[in-house]
Design a protein around this motif. Structure first.
Motif, PDB file in Angstrom:
ATOM      1  N   THR A  56      62.483   8.912   8.307  1.00  0.00           N
ATOM      2  CA  THR A  56      61.526   8.269   9.258  1.00  0.00           C
ATOM      3  C   THR A  56      61.014   9.306  10.243  1.00  0.00           C
ATOM      4  OG1 THR A  56      63.143   8.576  11.046  1.00  0.00           O
ATOM      5  CG2 THR A  56      63.679   6.620   9.656  1.00  0.00           C
ATOM      6  N   VAL A  57      61.126  10.333   9.850  1.00  0.00           N
ATOM      7  CA  VAL A  57      60.363  11.568  10.582  1.00  0.00           C
ATOM      8  C   VAL A  57      58.758  11.567  10.225  1.00  0.00           C
ATOM      9  CG1 VAL A  57      60.165  14.271  10.915  1.00  0.00           C
ATOM     10  CG2 VAL A  57      62.548  13.052  10.820  1.00  0.00           C
ATOM     11  N   ASP A 106      65.394  12.981  15.455  1.00  0.00           N
ATOM     12  CA  ASP A 106      65.941  12.394  14.359  1.00  0.00           C
ATOM     13  C   ASP A 106      67.178  12.855  13.878  1.00  0.00           C
ATOM     14  OD1 ASP A 106      64.444  10.002  15.200  1.00  0.00           O
ATOM     15  OD2 ASP A 106      62.861  10.710  13.965  1.00  0.00           O
ATOM     16  N   ILE A 151      59.765  30.758  14.191  1.00  0.00           N
ATOM     17  CA  ILE A 151      59.168  29.689  13.680  1.00  0.00           C
ATOM     18  C   ILE A 151      59.416  29.298  12.376  1.00  0.00           C
ATOM     19  CG2 ILE A 151      57.102  31.116  13.271  1.00  0.00           C
ATOM     20  CD1 ILE A 151      55.091  28.887  13.675  1.00  0.00           C
ATOM     21  N   SER A 195      64.793  22.907  18.664  1.00  0.00           N
ATOM     22  CA  SER A 195      64.115  22.330  19.632  1.00  0.00           C
ATOM     23  C   SER A 195      64.828  21.545  20.638  1.00  0.00           C
ATOM     24  CB  SER A 195      63.006  21.279  19.311  1.00  0.00           C
ATOM     25  OG  SER A 195      61.717  21.855  18.521  1.00  0.00           O
ATOM     26  N   VAL A 199      56.377   8.185  14.783  1.00  0.00           N
ATOM     27  CA  VAL A 199      56.618   7.806  16.276  1.00  0.00           C
ATOM     28  C   VAL A 199      57.972   8.585  16.703  1.00  0.00           C
ATOM     29  CG1 VAL A 199      57.911   5.929  15.420  1.00  0.00           C
ATOM     30  CG2 VAL A 199      56.860   5.820  17.390  1.00  0.00           C
ATOM     31  N   ILE A 225      69.742  30.224  13.778  1.00  0.00           N
ATOM     32  CA  ILE A 225      70.483  29.250  12.922  1.00  0.00           C
ATOM     33  C   ILE A 225      70.461  29.520  11.773  1.00  0.00           C
ATOM     34  CG2 ILE A 225      70.834  26.704  12.601  1.00  0.00           C
ATOM     35  CD1 ILE A 225      68.856  26.286  15.260  1.00  0.00           C
ATOM     36  N   THR A 266      56.019  22.678  13.005  1.00  0.00           N
ATOM     37  CA  THR A 266      55.745  21.258  13.388  1.00  0.00           C
ATOM     38  C   THR A 266      55.938  21.006  14.896  1.00  0.00           C
ATOM     39  OG1 THR A 266      57.686  20.108  12.814  1.00  0.00           O
ATOM     40  CG2 THR A 266      55.945  20.361  11.109  1.00  0.00           C
ATOM     41  N   LEU A 291      59.430  34.414  19.344  1.00  0.00           N
ATOM     42  CA  LEU A 291      59.660  33.032  19.014  1.00  0.00           C
ATOM     43  C   LEU A 291      59.675  32.622  17.490  1.00  0.00           C
ATOM     44  CD1 LEU A 291      60.277  29.936  20.453  1.00  0.00           C
ATOM     45  CD2 LEU A 291      57.717  29.975  19.917  1.00  0.00           C
ATOM     46  N   ARG A 345      53.189  26.912  25.375  1.00  0.00           N
ATOM     47  CA  ARG A 345      53.879  28.217  24.994  1.00  0.00           C
ATOM     48  C   ARG A 345      52.820  29.203  24.679  1.00  0.00           C
ATOM     49  NH1 ARG A 345      59.279  27.640  21.414  1.00  0.00           N
ATOM     50  NH2 ARG A 345      60.640  26.374  22.740  1.00  0.00           N
ATOM     51  N   TYR A 367      62.619  18.252   5.374  1.00  0.00           N
ATOM     52  CA  TYR A 367      63.016  16.977   5.271  1.00  0.00           C
ATOM     53  C   TYR A 367      62.818  16.238   3.981  1.00  0.00           C
ATOM     54  CZ  TYR A 367      63.790  17.178  10.429  1.00  0.00           C
ATOM     55  OH  TYR A 367      64.083  17.459  11.498  1.00  0.00           O
ATOM     56  N   LEU A 397      72.469  28.373  21.344  1.00  0.00           N
ATOM     57  CA  LEU A 397      71.856  29.625  20.708  1.00  0.00           C
ATOM     58  C   LEU A 397      71.797  30.809  21.781  1.00  0.00           C
ATOM     59  CD1 LEU A 397      71.183  29.775  17.601  1.00  0.00           C
ATOM     60  CD2 LEU A 397      68.821  29.721  18.507  1.00  0.00           C
ATOM     61  N   ARG A 428      56.924  19.992   6.073  1.00  0.00           N
ATOM     62  CA  ARG A 428      56.932  21.470   6.798  1.00  0.00           C
ATOM     63  C   ARG A 428      58.212  21.358   7.504  1.00  0.00           C
ATOM     64  NH1 ARG A 428      54.366  25.550   5.726  1.00  0.00           N
ATOM     65  NH2 ARG A 428      55.130  26.345   7.435  1.00  0.00           N
ATOM     66  N   GLY A 429      58.564  20.022   8.125  1.00  0.00           N
ATOM     67  CA  GLY A 429      59.672  20.199   9.370  1.00  0.00           C
ATOM     68  C   GLY A 429      60.978  20.427   8.819  1.00  0.00           C
ATOM     69  N   THR A 430      61.948  21.168   9.507  1.00  0.00           N
ATOM     70  CA  THR A 430      63.209  21.205   9.071  1.00  0.00           C
ATOM     71  C   THR A 430      64.394  20.780  10.058  1.00  0.00           C
ATOM     72  OG1 THR A 430      63.334  23.593  10.490  1.00  0.00           O
ATOM     73  CG2 THR A 430      62.522  23.447   8.076  1.00  0.00           C
TER      74      THR A 430
HETATM   75  C1  LIG Z   1      53.080  14.743  14.040  1.00  0.00           C
HETATM   76  C2  LIG Z   1      54.456  14.889  14.228  1.00  0.00           C
HETATM   77  C3  LIG Z   1      55.232  13.952  14.030  1.00  0.00           C
HETATM   78  C4  LIG Z   1      56.844  14.313  14.535  1.00  0.00           C
HETATM   79  N1  LIG Z   1      57.586  13.328  14.150  1.00  0.00           N
HETATM   80  C5  LIG Z   1      58.994  13.763  14.304  1.00  0.00           C
HETATM   81  C6  LIG Z   1      59.921  12.642  14.022  1.00  0.00           C
HETATM   82  O1  LIG Z   1      59.433  11.487  13.825  1.00  0.00           O
HETATM   83  N2  LIG Z   1      61.257  12.761  14.293  1.00  0.00           N
HETATM   84  C7  LIG Z   1      61.567  14.224  14.911  1.00  0.00           C
HETATM   85  O2  LIG Z   1      62.830  14.339  15.039  1.00  0.00           O
HETATM   86  N3  LIG Z   1      60.802  15.157  15.066  1.00  0.00           N
HETATM   87  C8  LIG Z   1      59.448  14.811  14.840  1.00  0.00           C
HETATM   88  N4  LIG Z   1      58.318  15.868  15.229  1.00  0.00           N
HETATM   89  C9  LIG Z   1      59.079  17.039  15.487  1.00  0.00           C
HETATM   90  C10 LIG Z   1      59.246  18.033  14.522  1.00  0.00           C
HETATM   91  O3  LIG Z   1      58.522  17.709  13.310  1.00  0.00           O
HETATM   92  C11 LIG Z   1      60.774  18.105  14.133  1.00  0.00           C
HETATM   93  O4  LIG Z   1      61.220  18.655  15.446  1.00  0.00           O
HETATM   94  C12 LIG Z   1      60.920  19.314  13.197  1.00  0.00           C
HETATM   95  O5  LIG Z   1      62.496  19.061  12.967  1.00  0.00           O
HETATM   96  C13 LIG Z   1      60.755  20.550  13.545  1.00  0.00           C
HETATM   97  O6  LIG Z   1      61.123  21.608  12.563  1.00  0.00           O
HETATM   98  P1  LIG Z   1      59.929  22.715  12.010  1.00  0.00           P
HETATM   99  O7  LIG Z   1      60.779  23.673  11.065  1.00  0.00           O
HETATM  100  O8  LIG Z   1      58.632  22.407  11.904  1.00  0.00           O
HETATM  101  O9  LIG Z   1      60.278  23.635  13.441  1.00  0.00           O
HETATM  102  P2  LIG Z   1      59.562  24.635  14.316  1.00  0.00           P
HETATM  103  O10 LIG Z   1      58.584  24.171  15.023  1.00  0.00           O
HETATM  104  O11 LIG Z   1      59.373  25.874  13.368  1.00  0.00           O
HETATM  105  O12 LIG Z   1      60.565  25.107  15.394  1.00  0.00           O
HETATM  106  C14 LIG Z   1      61.339  24.369  16.194  1.00  0.00           C
HETATM  107  C15 LIG Z   1      62.076  25.096  17.193  1.00  0.00           C
HETATM  108  O13 LIG Z   1      63.030  25.573  16.681  1.00  0.00           O
HETATM  109  C16 LIG Z   1      63.136  27.135  16.708  1.00  0.00           C
HETATM  110  N5  LIG Z   1      63.700  27.243  15.347  1.00  0.00           N
HETATM  111  C17 LIG Z   1      63.513  27.156  14.137  1.00  0.00           C
HETATM  112  N6  LIG Z   1      64.144  27.575  13.026  1.00  0.00           N
HETATM  113  C18 LIG Z   1      65.169  28.113  13.645  1.00  0.00           C
HETATM  114  C19 LIG Z   1      66.007  29.143  13.169  1.00  0.00           C
HETATM  115  N7  LIG Z   1      66.660  28.951  11.932  1.00  0.00           N
HETATM  116  N8  LIG Z   1      66.859  29.673  14.209  1.00  0.00           N
HETATM  117  C20 LIG Z   1      66.694  29.419  15.626  1.00  0.00           C
HETATM  118  N9  LIG Z   1      65.500  28.667  16.069  1.00  0.00           N
HETATM  119  C21 LIG Z   1      64.901  28.205  15.118  1.00  0.00           C
HETATM  120  C22 LIG Z   1      61.883  27.585  17.051  1.00  0.00           C
HETATM  121  O14 LIG Z   1      61.858  28.712  17.714  1.00  0.00           O
HETATM  122  C23 LIG Z   1      61.462  26.157  17.777  1.00  0.00           C
HETATM  123  O15 LIG Z   1      62.078  26.445  19.150  1.00  0.00           O
HETATM  124  C24 LIG Z   1      57.107  15.403  14.764  1.00  0.00           C
HETATM  125  C25 LIG Z   1      56.304  16.461  15.112  1.00  0.00           C
HETATM  126  C26 LIG Z   1      54.806  16.191  14.503  1.00  0.00           C
HETATM  127  C27 LIG Z   1      53.682  17.218  14.887  1.00  0.00           C
END
Ligand SMILES: Cc1cc2nc3c(=O)[nH]c(=O)nc-3n(C[C@H](O)[C@H](O)[C@H](O)COP(=O)(O)OP(=O)(O)OC[C@H]3O[C@@H](n4cnc5c(N)ncnc54)[C@H](O)[C@@H]3O)c2cc1C
Length: 294
Positions: free
Chosen positions: A92-93, A116, A25, A110, A184, A160, A29, A23, A40, A72, A154, A101-103
């Motif tokens: 707003t994320v 968002d 990562i 996901s 939220v 990606i 987040t 998987l 999972r 972000y 994918l 952290r989030g991308t």
């Molecule tokens: C407290 C909290 C608040 C949140 N609030 C929001 C919000 O307001 N709005 C929102 O949209 N989301 C929110 N989220 C969800 C999350 O933060 C977002 O979806 C974020 O964009 C995920 O990015 P990440 O890099 O952390 O992904 P990860 O958790 O690392 O991965 C997410 C998924 O994408 C896959 N993946 C990651 N990178 C790649 C790549 N390069 N190629 C292929 N697959 C890949 C992973 O295998 C996994 O399936 C929240 C989460 C938490 C815990």
């Protein structure tokens, strides 16, 4: 649990091909929440956090190339001019910690209907770039990337690499309704973009259908009415009745469900209101926007 940690894009693709069950990562987040709640239990994780190519952004043949691992917080800091809709949505994320952290790559991975990043990517007409070691690069229009609830286009050996964004040539807006102001998940969300260079309107709907989606009839309707009235050139005020009719057409493009966050009826109503307001704000900005006149 095995932990695979490539330090280059080539190595990441090779490991992805060797371990299609691993998987990926990025910021973690979404992934870490799933693991912590035992939703999972992957045998191995492919950590993309040390792949420098994923964390870069820059111009690329007339478009902005946004590496899938750009967080972000960096989009907010760097891309307010070139990708204002995505920057607004990024603000707003979650919380500051999540935005660091989030991308966008993770949001696309996901493919939640509530993510968002999706509405502004749809409105801007973005392209998702994916790659595998065996077959090379594929460029997928973002509207074709979402294939079902939390499913995307994918293949098991692909990752990606980036999102390609046409630089904004007109105003963009993003609106989100939630049960509170921060941390939220959207009850419903909407993004729009004006593309004056081709007299077009872009839209993106979030949290109101099985996948993020555009509202093509609303786009065509409004672009046609603006052209027929000569408003793209005159930049006169947007008639309220037109903004309201646009809002109704956006809501008509949605197919929401009732769930714990909101009813289908509320989602439809909020979408029509957000679309009306967003297009009114975008047009007011266009009236004073010197980008095309310069
Ligand atoms: C407290 C909290 C608040 C949140 N609030 C929001 C919000 O307001 N709005 C929102 O949209 N989301 C929110 N989220 C969800 C999350 O933060 C977002 O979806 C974020 O964009 C995920 O990015 P990440 O890099 O952390 O992904 P990860 O958790 O690392 O991965 C997410 C998924 O994408 C896959 N993946 C990651 N990178 C790649 C790549 N390069 N190629 C292929 N697959 C890949 C992973 O295998 C996994 O399936 C929240 C989460 C938490 C815990």
């Amino acid at each position: 649990m095995d932990f695979l940690q490539p330090t280059s894009w080539r190595e990441a693709l090779a490991l992805r091909a060797e371990h299609p069950e691993a998987l990926p990562i990025a910021g973690g987040t979404d992934v870490m929440v799933d693991i912590n709640f035992d939703r999972r239990r992957p045998g191995s994780l492919l950590d993309l956090g040390r792949v420098p190519e994923l964390r870069e952004w820059g111009p690329d043949d007339g478009r902005i190339r946004l590496g899938a691992g750009v967080p972000y917080a960096r989009i907010i800091a760097d891309l307010g001019e070139q990708a204002p809709g995505l920057a607004m949505a990024s603000r707003t994320v979650g919380s500051p910690q999540i935005r660091i952290r989030g991308t966008v790559g993770g949001n696309l991975g996901s493919a939640s209907p509530a993510g968002d990043a999706h509405p502004p990517l749809l409105a801007a007409g973005a392209t998702v770039e994916v790659e595998s070691a065996a077959r090379g690069i594929r460029q997928i229009p973002v509207a074709d990337f979402y294939t079902g609830v939390k499913r995307n286009a994918l293949e098991p050996d692909e990752l990606i690499s980036a999102v390609l964004l046409p630089p904004a040539r007109g105003p963009q807006q993003f609106c989100k309704v939630g049960t509170r102001n921060a941390m939220v998940i959207a009850v419903s969300a909407f993004a729009c973009a004006l593309h004056p260079e081709r007299q077009a309107v872009g839209t993106g709907i979030g949290s109101a259908a099985p996948t993020p989606r555009r509202a093509p009839e609303a786009e065509e309707f409004l672009a046609g009415e603006l052209a027929a009235a000569g408003l793209w050139q005159s930049r006169a005020a947007l008639p309220e009745v037109l903004a309201a009719a646009f809002g109704e057409r956006v809501a008509a493009a949605a197919s929401p469900i009732d769930d714990v966050r909101g009813s289908a009826a509320y989602r439809l109503h909020s979408l029509s209101v957000m679309a009306r307001r967003a297009i009114t704000w975008a047009w007011a900005e266009y009236q004073h926007d010197l980008r095309e006149a310069a």
